[in-house]
Design an enzyme around this catalytic site. Sequence first.
Site, PDB file in Angstrom:
ATOM      1  N   GLY A   1      32.606  52.237  41.953  1.00  0.00           N
ATOM      2  CA  GLY A   1      33.441  51.041  42.111  1.00  0.00           C
ATOM      3  C   GLY A   1      34.485  50.952  41.011  1.00  0.00           C
ATOM      4  CB  ILE A   2      37.136  48.441  40.490  1.00  0.00           C
ATOM      5  CG1 ILE A   2      37.584  48.766  41.916  1.00  0.00           C
ATOM      6  CG2 ILE A   2      38.322  48.225  39.580  1.00  0.00           C
ATOM      7  CD1 ILE A   2      38.364  47.653  42.593  1.00  0.00           C
ATOM      8  N   GLY A   3      36.228  49.418  37.512  1.00  0.00           N
ATOM      9  CA  GLY A   3      35.922  48.746  36.255  1.00  0.00           C
ATOM     10  C   GLY A   3      35.243  49.589  35.202  1.00  0.00           C
ATOM     11  CB  ALA A   4      34.130  48.542  31.833  1.00  0.00           C
ATOM     12  CB  ILE A   5      29.839  49.371  34.824  1.00  0.00           C
ATOM     13  CG1 ILE A   5      29.542  48.338  33.726  1.00  0.00           C
ATOM     14  CG2 ILE A   5      28.562  50.049  35.305  1.00  0.00           C
ATOM     15  CD1 ILE A   5      28.907  47.094  34.171  1.00  0.00           C
TER      16      ILE A   5
ATOM     17  CD  GLU B   1      36.342  50.418  48.383  1.00  0.00           C
ATOM     18  OE1 GLU B   1      35.230  50.301  48.937  1.00  0.00           O
ATOM     19  OE2 GLU B   1      36.869  49.499  47.759  1.00  0.00           O
TER      20      GLU B   1
ATOM     21  N   GLY C   1      34.182  47.442  49.622  1.00  0.00           N
ATOM     22  CA  GLY C   1      33.371  48.486  50.253  1.00  0.00           C
ATOM     23  C   GLY C   1      31.927  48.472  49.790  1.00  0.00           C
TER      24      GLY C   1
END
Length: 433
Positions: free
Chosen positions: A215-219, A238, A336
């Site tokens: 997914g999106i982001g820092a993690i 995605e 998603g």
Amino acid sequence: MEWKGIYKRRIVKPEEAVTYIKSGDRVVVGHAAGEPTVLIDAMVANKENYRNVEIVNLVVLGKGEYAKSGMEKNFRNNSIFASTPTRDAIESGRGDFTPCFFHQVPKLFSKGYMPVDVALVQVSSPNEHGYCSFGVSNDYTKPAAENAKIVIAEINDKMPRTMGDSFIHLSDIDYIVETSHPIIELPPPKIGEVEKKIGEHCASLVEDGSTLQLGIGAIPEAVLLFLKDKRNLGIHSEMISDGVVELVEAGVITNKMKTLHPGTIVVSFLMGTKRLYDFVNNNPLVEMYPVDYVNDPIVIMKNYKMVSINACVQVDLMGQVCSESIGRRQISGVGGQVDFVRGVSMSEDGISIIAIPSTASKGKISKIVPVLGAGAVVTTSRTDVDYIVTEYGIAHLKGKTLRDRARALINIAHPDFREGLIEEFKNIFKCEF
Ligand code: COA
């Protein structure tokens, strides 16, 4: 087909292009790094000539002026995924929100739920055969263009030419605006100690030969830091950002073991820096497809050992995951997440991970809660959830009773909140912890 003549004849100035939008039209605009910013600015500048133009979008990285207060006579924003510029419009009633799994968004356009009057898109320069690529954002943008009565496209010579099912022929574009501006960049997120710890836990669940969705982001970005010792990973996601480039260059992502599209990265949109955009340009290693293919759970499941890693806002003690609202305030959308959670659950040896810091608001709020906040949306249901990971460890919920799920979740909550959660546990389950 002779396309050079068509190209010349269809070039217009941005100010003219937006006059083909009429009051009452539904306009689907490209999003994320593929936002057609020149066309959007021209449309906003032409606002006095519109009444009630519906703007449909997902991730808005641009100004989103059409969603601001004072524009409601001219535009009504309808988000399928809320973003910073569109959240207030939804909350204040100026705008709308339409819930939809990401893989089903193209169906909204093609099956008459949301007929598209105008698609505003951004594409690459044409190749020698007259085909322009959707570049960094294929997802719902290509399907919107395919289903629109009128297609207005920015042809940006800085848009990378991405491969896969990522092209539109010039003859299918009604009005062309030539532009040359850098693609919107998303700087790499800041990765702190908490994110690193979470990344390390997630990476411990990833076996060699797995195919990943991030997914999106820092993690997700932090997870990539801990995958450097893995072998033969693949990507079916995605979205990807810069971290993936590093692992390809390090020889960790080879896509060799993928059971679907072996040897290639499959993705629907890109958000990162110029480094990523240069990497994908004319690169057959990366194949871009519309989201009704990439995110279709039936497609996802064909990847053996698929691992999905996403984030959330809150998770309750039953394992219900809210990923898109804070109480009633819509801050994003399902995107998603559920497409992948479900696709992965059907993949042979697949696992889905929701990875989160244990607290929000600088440690003041626990993200693991007895019950979700009033009005919070259940994004991933307790029946679909698999792993939850925080900086304090891993909770595997699938196959566990409600009581054991709650125990596993409390064990990975922040220590400052465990006592309170244990008290709630005793009230809910009428037993000792
Ligand atoms: N209570 C109150 N506020 C909370 C909170 C909680 N439990 N958890 C997060 N927040 C706030 C944060 O403080 C932040 O506020 P700010 O914008 O004012 O700083 C905001 O919510 C966003 O949280 P953050 O942790 O910064 O978000 P993120 O960028 O890591 O995104 C999601 C997290 C869940 C919003 C995002 O992953 C998402 O939208 N997921 C759903 C879609 C998805 O998973 N798609 C698939 C992959 S592309």
